[in-house]
Design an enzyme around this catalytic site. Structure first.
Site, PDB file in Angstrom:
ATOM      1  N   GLY A   9       0.885  -1.167  -0.096  1.00  0.00           N
ATOM      2  CA  GLY A   9      -0.084   0.013  -0.120  1.00  0.00           C
ATOM      3  C   GLY A   9       0.836   1.130   0.059  1.00  0.00           C
ATOM      4  N   VAL A  56      -2.429  -7.938  -2.833  1.00  0.00           N
ATOM      5  CA  VAL A  56      -1.825  -8.690  -1.727  1.00  0.00           C
ATOM      6  C   VAL A  56      -2.708  -9.863  -1.207  1.00  0.00           C
ATOM      7  CG1 VAL A  56      -0.609  -6.720  -0.701  1.00  0.00           C
ATOM      8  CG2 VAL A  56      -2.992  -7.038   0.096  1.00  0.00           C
ATOM      9  N   TYR A 146     -13.708  -3.366   8.965  1.00  0.00           N
ATOM     10  CA  TYR A 146     -12.669  -2.687   9.143  1.00  0.00           C
ATOM     11  C   TYR A 146     -11.975  -2.913  10.833  1.00  0.00           C
ATOM     12  CZ  TYR A 146      -8.980   1.025   8.847  1.00  0.00           C
ATOM     13  OH  TYR A 146      -7.589   1.805   8.942  1.00  0.00           O
ATOM     14  N   ALA A 149     -11.213  -6.496  11.398  1.00  0.00           N
ATOM     15  CA  ALA A 149      -9.841  -6.869  10.526  1.00  0.00           C
ATOM     16  C   ALA A 149      -8.383  -6.307  11.271  1.00  0.00           C
ATOM     17  CB  ALA A 149      -9.807  -6.292   9.137  1.00  0.00           C
ATOM     18  N   LYS A 150      -8.750  -5.059  11.728  1.00  0.00           N
ATOM     19  CA  LYS A 150      -7.585  -4.386  12.371  1.00  0.00           C
ATOM     20  C   LYS A 150      -7.387  -5.021  13.913  1.00  0.00           C
ATOM     21  CE  LYS A 150      -6.283  -1.122   9.393  1.00  0.00           C
ATOM     22  NZ  LYS A 150      -4.869  -1.422   8.723  1.00  0.00           N
TER      23      LYS A 150
END
Length: 245
Positions: A9, A56, A146, A149-150
């Protein structure tokens, strides 16, 4: 010969700032992003670095990208898993596709990249993996995907630290708070708020009374990716202008 780093990224925002900082630290940097051409601006500031285009979340693409870096620059000894996307929505409106996309890029991507580079690090008996988490890992309205995931990245980080530590490889995470990037601008737009107003409101809630900059995160990554951080592993460093727990 300088050590080799891969920053995913890396075309913009935190990834670009991190790539530039690591290059300034003397590393040779491979800037990886979905669109290889978009990495040109970052690579121009990274002497000897290369741009690499890869998804990715694609196992074959990741394997090919890491092999290309190892062939052209040398075995990677630093990996920064920064690639990320947003698909924000309240849970009752969030689609399965929105959930899967965020999980694929953040979690599957970090797994595939880490698995691909760890063999090079183990062979060198040296490595630094830094995963970019977020204060959203503590919960954030409209970001169930999100946030999950984090938070998952933090558990992943601690497990990597346990498994790879005996081979001289550390794994840590940075968890940024409000950082001025294209992603936070997109959040403001989604909420129907002007970006300047959005930043002012955020700053009022931050103890240091300013929003973060990509460079703030890059400085933290620089420390964790450095040789002097060899006794720091399995940690989550909140870069948020104040305490988080």
């Amino acid at each position: 010969m300088s050590r080799v780093a891969i920053v995913t990224g890396g075309a913009r925002g935190i990834g670009a700032a991190t790539a530039r900082r690591l290059a300034a630290d003397g590393l040779t940097v491979a800037v990886l992003d979905l669109d290889e051409a978009a990495c040109a601006g970052t690579v121009a500031d990274c002497p000897g670095g290369i741009a690499v285009g890869a998804d990715v979340a694609d196992e074959a693409a990741v394997a090919a990208a890491v092999e290309r870096v190892a062939t052209e620059l040398g075995a990677p000894s630093v990996l920064v898993n920064n690639a990320g996307v947003l698909r924000d929505n309240l849970i009752f409106k969030m689609s399965a596709g929105d959930w899967d996309t965020v999980m694929a890029v953040h979690l599957r991507g970090a797994f595939l990249m880490s698995r691909a580079v760890q063999k090079h690090m183990v062979e060198q008996r040296y490595g630094r993996i830094v995963n970019v988490s977020s204060t959203s890992a503590l919960g954030n309205r409209g970001q169930a995907n999100y946030a999950a995931a984090k938070a998952g990245l933090q558990g992943f980080t601690k497990t990597l630290a346990i498994e790879l530590g005996p081979f001289g490889v550390t794994a840590n995470a940075v968890a940024p708070g409000f950082i001025v990037t294209d992603m936070t601008a997109a959040t403001a737009e989604r909420m129907g708020v002007g970006f300047a107003e959005f930043q002012e409101a955020a700053a009022a809630q931050i103890p240091v009374r300013r929003p973060g900059r990509p460079e703030d995160v890059a400085h933290a990554v620089s420390f964790l990716a450095g040789e002097d951080a060899g006794f720091v592993s399995g940690q989550v460093l909140y870069v948020a202008g104040g305490p988080r727990c």
